[in-house]
Enzyme design. Structure first.
Site, PDB file in Angstrom:
ATOM      1  N   GLU A   1      43.185   6.180  -2.838  1.00 56.47           N
ATOM      2  CA  GLU A   1      43.523   7.057  -1.717  1.00 56.47           C
ATOM      3  C   GLU A   1      44.980   6.859  -1.299  1.00 56.47           C
ATOM      4  O   GLU A   1      45.747   7.813  -1.173  1.00 56.47           O
ATOM      5  CB  GLU A   1      42.590   6.755  -0.533  1.00 56.47           C
ATOM      6  CG  GLU A   1      42.859   7.567   0.714  1.00 56.47           C
ATOM      7  CD  GLU A   1      42.496   9.034   0.539  1.00 56.47           C
ATOM      8  OE1 GLU A   1      41.305   9.333   0.429  1.00 56.47           O
ATOM      9  OE2 GLU A   1      43.411   9.878   0.514  1.00 56.47           O
TER      10      GLU A   1
ATOM     11  N   ASP B   1      47.970   9.645  -1.602  1.00 54.22           N
ATOM     12  CA  ASP B   1      48.626  10.148  -0.393  1.00 54.22           C
ATOM     13  C   ASP B   1      50.132   9.926  -0.454  1.00 54.22           C
ATOM     14  O   ASP B   1      50.919  10.822  -0.154  1.00 54.22           O
ATOM     15  CB  ASP B   1      48.065   9.447   0.856  1.00 54.22           C
ATOM     16  CG  ASP B   1      46.570   9.681   1.037  1.00 54.22           C
ATOM     17  OD1 ASP B   1      46.022  10.564   0.339  1.00 54.22           O
ATOM     18  OD2 ASP B   1      45.953   8.990   1.865  1.00 54.22           O
TER      19      ASP B   1
ATOM     20  N   SER C   1      41.610  15.048   0.449  1.00 55.50           N
ATOM     21  CA  SER C   1      42.546  13.922   0.432  1.00 55.50           C
ATOM     22  C   SER C   1      43.830  14.270  -0.306  1.00 55.50           C
ATOM     23  O   SER C   1      44.862  13.659  -0.069  1.00 55.50           O
ATOM     24  CB  SER C   1      41.919  12.743  -0.316  1.00 55.50           C
ATOM     25  OG  SER C   1      41.235  11.916   0.563  1.00 55.50           O
TER      26      SER C   1
ATOM     27  N   ASP D   1      46.658  33.953   1.784  1.00 55.09           N
ATOM     28  CA  ASP D   1      45.266  34.062   2.194  1.00 55.09           C
ATOM     29  C   ASP D   1      44.367  33.800   0.972  1.00 55.09           C
ATOM     30  O   ASP D   1      44.607  34.343  -0.096  1.00 55.09           O
ATOM     31  CB  ASP D   1      45.032  35.480   2.741  1.00 55.09           C
ATOM     32  CG  ASP D   1      43.736  35.585   3.529  1.00 55.09           C
ATOM     33  OD1 ASP D   1      43.045  34.558   3.680  1.00 55.09           O
ATOM     34  OD2 ASP D   1      43.434  36.701   4.000  1.00 55.09           O
TER      35      ASP D   1
ATOM     36  N   GLY E   1      41.780  36.821   5.960  1.00 57.56           N
ATOM     37  CA  GLY E   1      42.017  36.206   7.267  1.00 57.56           C
ATOM     38  C   GLY E   1      41.439  34.801   7.313  1.00 57.56           C
ATOM     39  O   GLY E   1      41.035  34.240   6.290  1.00 57.56           O
TER      40      GLY E   1
ATOM     41  N   ASP F   1      39.055  31.694   7.633  1.00 57.19           N
ATOM     42  CA  ASP F   1      37.648  31.416   7.345  1.00 57.19           C
ATOM     43  C   ASP F   1      37.427  29.907   7.409  1.00 57.19           C
ATOM     44  O   ASP F   1      38.355  29.130   7.236  1.00 57.19           O
ATOM     45  CB  ASP F   1      37.264  31.976   5.964  1.00 57.19           C
ATOM     46  CG  ASP F   1      38.190  31.469   4.877  1.00 57.19           C
ATOM     47  OD1 ASP F   1      38.128  30.269   4.560  1.00 57.19           O
ATOM     48  OD2 ASP F   1      39.001  32.268   4.346  1.00 57.19           O
TER      49      ASP F   1
END
Ligand SMILES: *[C@@H]1O[C@H](CO)[C@@H](O)[C@H](O)[C@H]1NC(C)=O
Ligand SMILES: *[C@@H]1O[C@H](CO)[C@@H](O)[C@H](O)[C@H]1NC(C)=O
Ligand SMILES: *[C@@H]1O[C@H](CO)[C@@H](O)[C@H](O)[C@H]1NC(C)=O
Ligand SMILES: *[C@@H]1O[C@H](CO)[C@@H](O)[C@H](O)[C@H]1NC(C)=O
Ligand SMILES: *[C@@H]1O[C@H](CO)[C@@H](O)[C@H](O)[C@H]1NC(C)=O
Length: 620
Positions: free
Chosen positions: A286, A290, A539, A581, A600, A602
């Protein structure tokens, strides 16, 4: 890979409303929040009375509403105060407790022989941290502490049994957080994601099979941007649970994907004793993911990595029933937290630390979270308010939306925990916290090119946080397409009902929608423990989006403007013209097909994925 660790969390909240009239000496205590035993947990014996425990006491804040209003004003691009962020001292004026509450709490602690010198206070004095032996903690809280074990055998935590108490309020509970990682199988690259026609001819076809820095910079239209404000701007990555970000891996990654950055490094900051262990075998997937993607995308913007919490060495003492239990070798028996004075709650430790600084990186990415239902309501709301403080200070705070779709990601319907945690066990979607906090920007996941929703992309509606005005238009538009589907599976009331009579006004108000935005989330190529591996999850989306936000902050600072700060009011007002989008895919879970990605906003991909050059126009 989900690490099933539950760091111990202890927390006490004091309601000054009732308490102010009492003298500390005969102060009695009241149950503020009782928590139904979550499914699958069994109570073990009492906690060892000499073990040390760290209590955190949150004191009622004078004017959080004032801070919230200011936060929305200074984050609204149409407001005359846009960008007028606050200093630490200015924030403290809002959140400082009323003197009467402070005096009462101090009196209560003193009456139990606890000295001022034992207390650690936050700058605004709205938090107190104090390390006490269990027997004293039990006495002052009128509570008993127990060890708990999960049926899976791999989690233990400490739970307090409240038998109390009038009219001050206390509770304590443990809290979990997990890295949000999606395990990529070791298939040959390209075999899983079908190669689809390209929306942008300049994105290399290999990018559907293997996501690199170069792919993302092309896909998100950021090629060629040269950071200029690297003396002022910075990006921060949080690391918890002993996740270490390895600099040697970072440099191997740079040699692979960004040779110009080879040999560069980042600032490692230790929070309350945790270290960023540089031993190769201690590197975390992780933390490496990152840092490699956030720092790589925003290079040469200076990076900070905070190591918080971690897993201290632990030896069971005679009193703890640990000998009767067995754990998988790689899991941490949480009971160790009990006998260790550094028992902590990682978000709180990190927030406490970072909010003390005068200079905070303008963009911060966090890829940890947990099912909102497993986080005590009072804890969640109070931690969320600390994220608002970061926003008010001019920091863009991004959180991963989770990797379980609308559920917990458990593929086996029989073991899915899609149930309310109120004792009734009603079937319910599981939103993630802190992604559900209205003062952070939640990032969902996409895949392929053209982009479609990744089916694990965490999304839905909070059960805790009511919907802020900035989401009204976008979320109502989505709800009108839903025609009542999943009625009862997500929030129409939330906890607002706790506020008794005021609530009636908001009965049909759907809560905070998650996520706000999204980015690619599969097949990220990173270097981990000296090897190239493929990894994914929200992540991966979160540091990606954050890396681009850091570049936007660079452009603003270079133009002599303040940083973007809290992003959502801007994104919901202007994002339509600057985000791609995403209109295909869904996030199944809890035995349902989940929500659909639509035109749009969601609750799968939010407003969409970044188009950096367009965002530059909107933001700077
Ligand atoms: C607190 O103690 C005082 C004096 O002993 C007493 O008069 C008062 O009723 C007590 N209050 C409560 C709520 O017990
Ligand atoms: C990084 O260091 C190596 C070894 O000292 C050197 O060969 C290489 O040119 C350096 N790369 C950059 C981009 O500075
Ligand atoms: C760092 O990690 C290595 C490998 O896991 C371990 O052997 C070593 O003790 C750790 N160092 C510290 C200071 O914790
Ligand atoms: C999500 O998609 C993957 C393939 O990309 C598939 O193996 C998996 O079963 C899907 N999960 C759900 C919950 O539909
Ligand atoms: C998602 O889209 C499918 C196909 O158009 C439709 O049948 C389904 O009702 C939609 N689901 C929701 C929750 O909107």
């Amino acid at each position: 890979m989900k690490l099933s660790l539950l760091p111990l969390f202890l927390f006490a909240a004091i309601s000054s409303t009732f308490a102010a009239a009492l003298s500390p000496r005969n102060l009695t205590l009241q149950v503020k929040e009782s928590v139904t035993t979550p499914h699958g947990w069994t109570r073990l014996g009492r906690a060892s009375s000499d073990s040390k425990i760290r209590l955190r006491i949150a004191i009622f804040q004078q004017d959080f509403a004032g801070l919230e209003k200011s936060l929305y004003d200074i984050s609204d691009p149409d407001h005359h105060r846009y960008g007028a962020h606050f200093s630490k001292e200015e924030v403290a004026k809002f959140v400082a407790p009323p003197p009467a509450s402070l005096a009462l709490v101090d009196g209560w602690l003193t009456s139990h022989g606890i000295k001022e010198s034992d207390l650690v206070r936050s700058p605004a004095k709205d938090w107190i941290s104090v390390t006490l032996p269990i027997h004293l903690a039990e006495r002052i809280l009128g509570a008993e502490y127990y060890m708990w074990q999960h049926t899976s055998g791999d989690i233990l935590y400490l739970h307090e049994h409240i038998e109390l108490i009038q009219p001050t309020t206390m509770f304590t509970r443990s809290k979990g957080m997990t890295p949000i990682l999606y395990p990529e199988e070791d298939e040959p690259l390209g075999s899983v994601i079908p190669v689809t026609p390209f929306a942008k001819p300049h994105v290399d076809p290999s990018c559907t099979a293997s996501v690199t820095l170069n792919c993302l910079m092309h896909l998100y239209n950021a090629v060629g941007y040269k950071p200029r404000a690297t003396k002022k701007n910075a990006i921060g990555i949080t690391g918890f649970l002993g996740q270490n970000a390895n600099t040697q891996d970072l440099n191997s990654f740079y040699r692979d994907q960004l040779p110009a950055a080879a040999n560069s490094t980042f600032k490692s900051v230790s929070v309350y004793g945790a270290i960023n262990n540089q031993s190769m075998s201690a590197a975390g997937e992780e933390a490496n993911l990152d840092t490699q993607f956030a720092f790589g995308i925003s290079y040469p913007t200076p990076g900070t990595f905070w190591s918080t919490g971690g897993l201290p060495p632990w030896l069971p003492d005679d009193h703890t029933p640990v000998g009767k239990l067995s754990y998988p070798a790689n899991k941490c028996p949480l009971m160790m937290m009990l006998s260790h004075p550094d028992t902590n709650e990682p978000y709180l430790d990190w927030l406490d630390f970072v909010l003390r600084s005068d200079h905070i990186p303008q963009t911060i990415s966090t890829s940890y979270g947990d099912d909102e239902a497993t986080v005590p309501f009072t804890y969640a709301t109070r931690v969320c308010k600390l994220f608002a403080e970061l926003g008010a200070r001019g920091v863009s705070v991004l959180f991963a939306s989770g990797d379980g779709g609308v559920g917990d990601g458990n593929p086996n319907p029989a073991t899915q925990q899609c149930r309310t945690n109120d004792g009734k066990r009603t079937r319910r979607f599981l939103p993630a916290f802190p992604a559900s906090c209205p003062y952070v920007t939640a990032v969902g996941g996409t895949m392929s090119i053209p982009e479609v929703a990744a089916n694990f992309s965490g999304g839905g509606f909070s059960d805790y946080f009511s919907r802020p005005t900035y989401q009204d238009h976008a979320v109502n538009a989505y709800l009108s397409k839903l025609h009542g589907t999943y009625e009862g599976l997500f929030n129409h009331l939330g906890r607002v009902r706790r506020l008794s009579f005021l609530i009636i006004l908001v009965l049909k108000h759907v809560n905070q929608g998650i996520p706000d935005v999204s980015a690619q989330s599969r097949k990220f190529q990173i270097v981990w423990q000296g090897q190239r591996i493929s990894i994914g999850g929200t992540s991966a989306s979160t540091p990606t989006f954050a890396g681009l936000v850091a570049l936007l902050n660079d452009a603003r600072l270079a133009a002599g403007r303040p940083a973007l700060g809290f992003l959502n009011p801007l994104l919901y007002k202007r994002g339509e013209h600057a985000l791609n989008d995403v209109v295909a895919g869904a996030n199944p879970g809890c035995g349902t097909p989940g929500f659909n990605a639509t035109k749009g906003w969601d609750p799968v991909t939010g407003l969409g994925t970044p188009d950096f050059k367009k965002l530059l126009k909107v933001c700077v």
